[in-house]
Design a protein around this motif. Structure first.
Motif, short mmCIF file in Angstrom:
data_model
loop_
_atom_site.label_atom_id
_atom_site.label_comp_id
_atom_site.label_asym_id
_atom_site.label_seq_id
_atom_site.Cartn_x
_atom_site.Cartn_y
_atom_site.Cartn_z
N PRO A 145 2.70 3.31 0.25
CA PRO A 145 2.34 1.94 0.65
C PRO A 145 2.31 1.03 -0.57
O PRO A 145 2.39 1.47 -1.72
CB PRO A 145 0.94 2.12 1.26
N ASP A 146 2.19 -0.26 -0.32
CA ASP A 146 2.06 -1.21 -1.43
C ASP A 146 0.79 -0.94 -2.23
O ASP A 146 0.78 -1.10 -3.46
CB ASP A 146 2.05 -2.64 -0.90
N GLU A 147 -0.27 -0.53 -1.55
CA GLU A 147 -1.51 -0.10 -2.18
C GLU A 147 -2.25 0.81 -1.22
O GLU A 147 -2.13 0.68 0.00
CB GLU A 147 -2.38 -1.30 -2.58
N PHE A 148 -3.01 1.73 -1.76
CA PHE A 148 -3.80 2.65 -0.95
C PHE A 148 -5.14 2.01 -0.60
O PHE A 148 -5.75 1.34 -1.45
CB PHE A 148 -4.04 3.96 -1.69
N THR A 149 -5.58 2.22 0.63
CA THR A 149 -6.88 1.71 1.08
C THR A 149 -7.85 2.86 1.23
O THR A 149 -7.54 3.85 1.91
CB THR A 149 -6.73 0.97 2.42
N ALA A 150 -9.01 2.76 0.60
CA ALA A 150 -10.01 3.81 0.69
C ALA A 150 -10.63 3.82 2.09
O ALA A 150 -10.47 2.90 2.88
CB ALA A 150 -11.09 3.60 -0.37
N GLY A 151 -11.36 4.89 2.36
CA GLY A 151 -12.00 5.02 3.66
C GLY A 151 -11.35 6.06 4.53
O GLY A 151 -11.31 5.90 5.76
N ASN A 152 -10.83 7.14 3.93
CA ASN A 152 -10.21 8.25 4.66
C ASN A 152 -9.00 7.81 5.48
O ASN A 152 -8.65 8.44 6.47
CB ASN A 152 -11.24 8.92 5.58
N ARG A 153 -8.35 6.74 5.08
CA ARG A 153 -7.10 6.33 5.71
C ARG A 153 -5.97 7.18 5.12
O ARG A 153 -5.72 7.14 3.92
CB ARG A 153 -6.86 4.85 5.48
N VAL A 154 -5.29 7.93 5.97
CA VAL A 154 -4.30 8.91 5.51
C VAL A 154 -2.92 8.27 5.43
O VAL A 154 -2.48 7.57 6.35
CB VAL A 154 -4.26 10.12 6.47
N ALA A 202 -11.72 8.62 -0.54
CA ALA A 202 -13.06 8.57 0.04
C ALA A 202 -13.50 7.12 0.26
O ALA A 202 -12.94 6.17 -0.31
CB ALA A 202 -14.06 9.30 -0.85
N GLU A 203 -14.53 6.96 1.08
CA GLU A 203 -15.01 5.62 1.42
C GLU A 203 -15.69 4.92 0.26
O GLU A 203 -15.73 3.69 0.22
CB GLU A 203 -15.99 5.72 2.61
N ASP A 204 -16.27 5.68 -0.67
CA ASP A 204 -17.04 5.06 -1.75
C ASP A 204 -16.17 4.62 -2.93
O ASP A 204 -16.71 4.27 -3.99
CB ASP A 204 -18.12 6.03 -2.24
N ALA A 233 5.64 7.61 -9.58
CA ALA A 233 5.28 6.35 -8.94
C ALA A 233 3.79 6.14 -9.10
O ALA A 233 3.01 7.10 -9.18
CB ALA A 233 5.67 6.35 -7.46
N SER A 234 3.36 4.86 -9.17
CA SER A 234 1.96 4.49 -9.32
C SER A 234 1.61 3.42 -8.30
O SER A 234 2.43 2.55 -7.99
CB SER A 234 1.66 3.98 -10.73
N ARG A 235 0.36 3.48 -7.80
CA ARG A 235 -0.12 2.51 -6.84
C ARG A 235 -1.59 2.19 -7.10
O ARG A 235 -2.33 3.01 -7.64
CB ARG A 235 0.03 3.02 -5.40
N GLU A 236 -1.99 0.98 -6.69
CA GLU A 236 -3.39 0.58 -6.77
C GLU A 236 -4.15 1.16 -5.57
O GLU A 236 -3.60 1.35 -4.49
CB GLU A 236 -3.51 -0.94 -6.77
N VAL A 237 -5.45 1.41 -5.79
CA VAL A 237 -6.35 1.88 -4.74
C VAL A 237 -7.47 0.86 -4.59
O VAL A 237 -8.15 0.53 -5.58
CB VAL A 237 -6.94 3.26 -5.06
N VAL A 238 -7.64 0.33 -3.39
CA VAL A 238 -8.66 -0.69 -3.13
C VAL A 238 -9.65 -0.13 -2.11
O VAL A 238 -9.31 0.70 -1.27
CB VAL A 238 -8.03 -2.00 -2.63
N GLY A 239 -10.90 -0.64 -2.19
CA GLY A 239 -11.92 -0.22 -1.23
C GLY A 239 -11.69 -0.85 0.12
O GLY A 239 -10.99 -1.86 0.28
N GLU A 240 -12.28 -0.23 1.11
CA GLU A 240 -12.15 -0.74 2.47
C GLU A 240 -12.95 -2.02 2.61
O GLU A 240 -14.14 -2.08 2.27
CB GLU A 240 -12.65 0.31 3.47
N GLU A 241 -12.31 -3.06 3.12
CA GLU A 241 -12.97 -4.35 3.27
C GLU A 241 -13.90 -4.32 4.46
O GLU A 241 -13.55 -3.85 5.54
CB GLU A 241 -11.93 -5.47 3.46
#
Length: 266
Positions: free
Chosen positions: A42-51, A134-136, A161-169
């Motif tokens: 993906p363009d960026e990974f979203t935390a919160g156990n989203r696979v 993880a969610e945290d 490849a490298s991607r950013e990881v952001v917390g769940e909004e």
């Protein structure tokens, strides 16, 4: 002279350790006829156990023969911990066994078995990885390096490849409107017409007891007809008794002179 020999041996051992270590050592040079691609990122990974599912595909462009492949994935994280990252190697039959080694913020996941596919000219071999955070996790960065090896552990191809990881909004609450609410009226709510039958049209089933098609009043009990028959019989009995009594009262008394003489026996 013996000191130089010991120094040479130590240098060879250190060179071997540096070449086989995965943490800080550079990977071996890939073969020119092989190439690897990473897809599904993906363009960026979203935390919160989203696979998210990543696919590593290796191909061969020369005219050589077929070869089996062993996959190894190198993962490095920044701004988060390795225990906040979940990676699972999957095949069509389910999870694929892995050998996992960690050092600091880097982990290497190597297949314990050779890939079920066979790499041939014009054919590819694919490895799939399911990645979740993880969610945290607040914010961080993750890097992947997919490496394909032959059965003798010679590097065939490598792709990074490298991607950013952001917390769940967290959803922000909607602003409340200042519009006045409607005041309830005293008028009763109007009922909508329905196709359901009313009480007047409901046909009740026949009550139990009695014979079918027979009125409920005739099914048993002491009715008017029985009372009339009983009353008539009682009046008839009283009338007959009254006639007999009047007959006895109106009969004239018998004359004793007209009594028949009784025979005398001498």
């Amino acid at each position: 002279m013996s000191g130089w020999r010991h120094a040479l041996r130590i240098g060879l051992v250190l060179t071997f350790v540096a070449g086989t270590g995965y943490g800080g050592a550079l990977p071996a040079r890939a073969a020119a006829a092989f190439s690897t691609e990473l897809s599904g990122l993906p363009d960026e990974f979203t935390a919160g156990n989203r696979v998210e599912t990543l696919s590593a595909v290796v191909s061969r462009s020369d005219g050589g023969g077929c070869v089996k492949v062993r996959w190894s994935m190198l993962v490095r994280v920044q701004g988060l911990r390795l225990d906040q990252l979940k990676v699972d190697r999957v095949e069509d039959s389910g999870s694929f066994p892995l050998e996992i080694r960690t050092e600091g913020d880097t982990a290497r996941l190597t297949d314990r078995q050779l890939d079920p596919g066979v790499l041939c000219p014009g054919r590819t071999v694919t490895a799939r990885y399911r990645v979740a955070f993880a969610e945290d996790v607040g914010r961080g960065r993750v890097s992947f390096a997919a490496e394909a090896y032959d059965p003798q552990l010679r590097l065939l191809a490598r792709r990074t490849a490298s991607r950013e990881v952001v917390g769940e909004e967290t959803p922000t609450p909607a602003p409340t409107s200042a519009e006045p609410t409607e005041t309830p009226t005293d008028e009763p709510p109007t009922e909508e017409a329905t196709d359901e039958p009313t009480d007047a049209t409901v046909v009740e089933p026949p009550a139990p007891g009695g014979v079918a098609g027979r009125p409920v009043a005739d099914s048993g009990g002491f009715g008017i007809v029985q009372a009339a028959f009983l009353l008539g019989g009682l009046l008839l009995f009283l009338g007959a008794g009254l006639l007999l009594r009047m007959r006895r009262l109106l009969r004239p008394p018998a004359d004793p002179s007209f009594e028949r003489p009784r025979p005398r026996w001498h």
